[in-house]
Design an enzyme around this catalytic site. Sequence first.
Site, PDB file in Angstrom:
ATOM      1  N   ASP A 183      27.769  -8.577  30.922  1.00 53.57           N
ATOM      2  CA  ASP A 183      27.915  -7.791  29.624  1.00 53.57           C
ATOM      3  C   ASP A 183      27.245  -8.741  28.791  1.00 53.57           C
ATOM      4  O   ASP A 183      27.235  -9.848  28.845  1.00 53.57           O
ATOM      5  CB  ASP A 183      29.483  -7.864  29.161  1.00 53.57           C
ATOM      6  CG  ASP A 183      30.167  -6.719  30.094  1.00 53.57           C
ATOM      7  OD1 ASP A 183      29.523  -5.872  30.753  1.00 53.57           O
ATOM      8  OD2 ASP A 183      31.156  -6.244  29.770  1.00 53.57           O
ATOM      9  N   HIS A 214      29.885 -12.408  32.236  1.00 53.55           N
ATOM     10  CA  HIS A 214      29.133 -12.509  30.636  1.00 53.55           C
ATOM     11  C   HIS A 214      27.994 -13.238  30.651  1.00 53.55           C
ATOM     12  O   HIS A 214      27.944 -14.504  31.248  1.00 53.55           O
ATOM     13  CB  HIS A 214      30.260 -12.754  29.677  1.00 53.55           C
ATOM     14  CG  HIS A 214      31.287 -11.741  29.504  1.00 53.55           C
ATOM     15  ND1 HIS A 214      32.407 -11.809  30.484  1.00 53.55           N
ATOM     16  CD2 HIS A 214      31.191 -10.791  28.576  1.00 53.55           C
ATOM     17  CE1 HIS A 214      33.001 -10.520  29.892  1.00 53.55           C
ATOM     18  NE2 HIS A 214      32.295 -10.079  28.721  1.00 53.55           N
TER      19      HIS A 214
END
Length: 340
Positions: free
Chosen positions: A156, A305
């Site tokens: 992400d 992430h």
Amino acid sequence: MKKKWIVEAAYIIAGLTFLGVCMTGGQAGSVTPAGPGVTEPLVPTQAPGLTPEVQPTPEGPVSTVTPPETGVTEPPVPTESITPTEPPESTGTVRKEIKNEDYAQYDNETCAWWFLRKRDHSPSGSGEAFPVAPYSAYYRNTEVTDEDKVVYLTFDCGYENGYTPAILDTLAEEGVKAMFFVTKDFVVKNPEYIKRMKEEGHLVGNHTVRHLSSPSLTPEELSAELNEVADTMEELTGYRMDPFFRPPMGEYSERTLKVTQDMGYSSVFWSIAYHDYDVNDQPGKEYVVEHFREYHHNGTIALLHNISESNTQALGEVIALLKEEGYRFGLLTELPGERP
């Protein structure tokens, strides 16, 4: 004079208090469901919102914190013509318009994704509040076999924290392809990274403009969020958005999954994740490696992430570990079932 000194002191204290609030990141809440064969309950591991942007230096992130942009910004105009080169296999096409139907018939109660971790390397339990597969949604490959062990790495990308180039370098060195879910902020500020992702065979999916909970938006607002990111990416890089959507914060509803499906997107959740999104509270390289060692399972979709220093440091060892366990690294385009 005394009154003036008191007023000035009050302003200083208020300013320091505001700075402290800005520099404190939030954490997602925990869920502790129980189930058979589960040795550790899950945690929903999506950040509650975009973490404030930290400008990195070669020595590491500095302490100055600047909140990410929340408004709609106009993308810069490319300074050179772009000739896109799409991968040989088509990944599908996203659609700008939602269908002309009554979306009110679909439940819009907010659901937060969670799963159950298992130490025996069997597939994780899912946090489905209702079956998500009919809406072209996935959290792992459910049709894997012992003869074909596969892992899907997904990142992400809410904003850039200085680590994406190193992540791409490691993936290139290891010959591994991955999925990157990007916000508009990331696209506008880092179009060269998007181009590199596509040129090196990775997929780039949609993570919306403002990183808001999808059920909080009307179908038209959600559609506009997705279109704005996809249009900006094509304008600045020449590449089309791959038809995969990561719901911000893992929050979804039957209605939002239907809207995104009608727009040509598959929604992608996860079956491996951990607390990696707080730049001021990183788990450490060894934790990341051990987490994958303990909880890897066939068909997993792993959520990471790109802003995580720990992920960046551990990625090479994680890939080596999974290769030693007999896994290959797949792309989401190979997931089974009908996609929009």
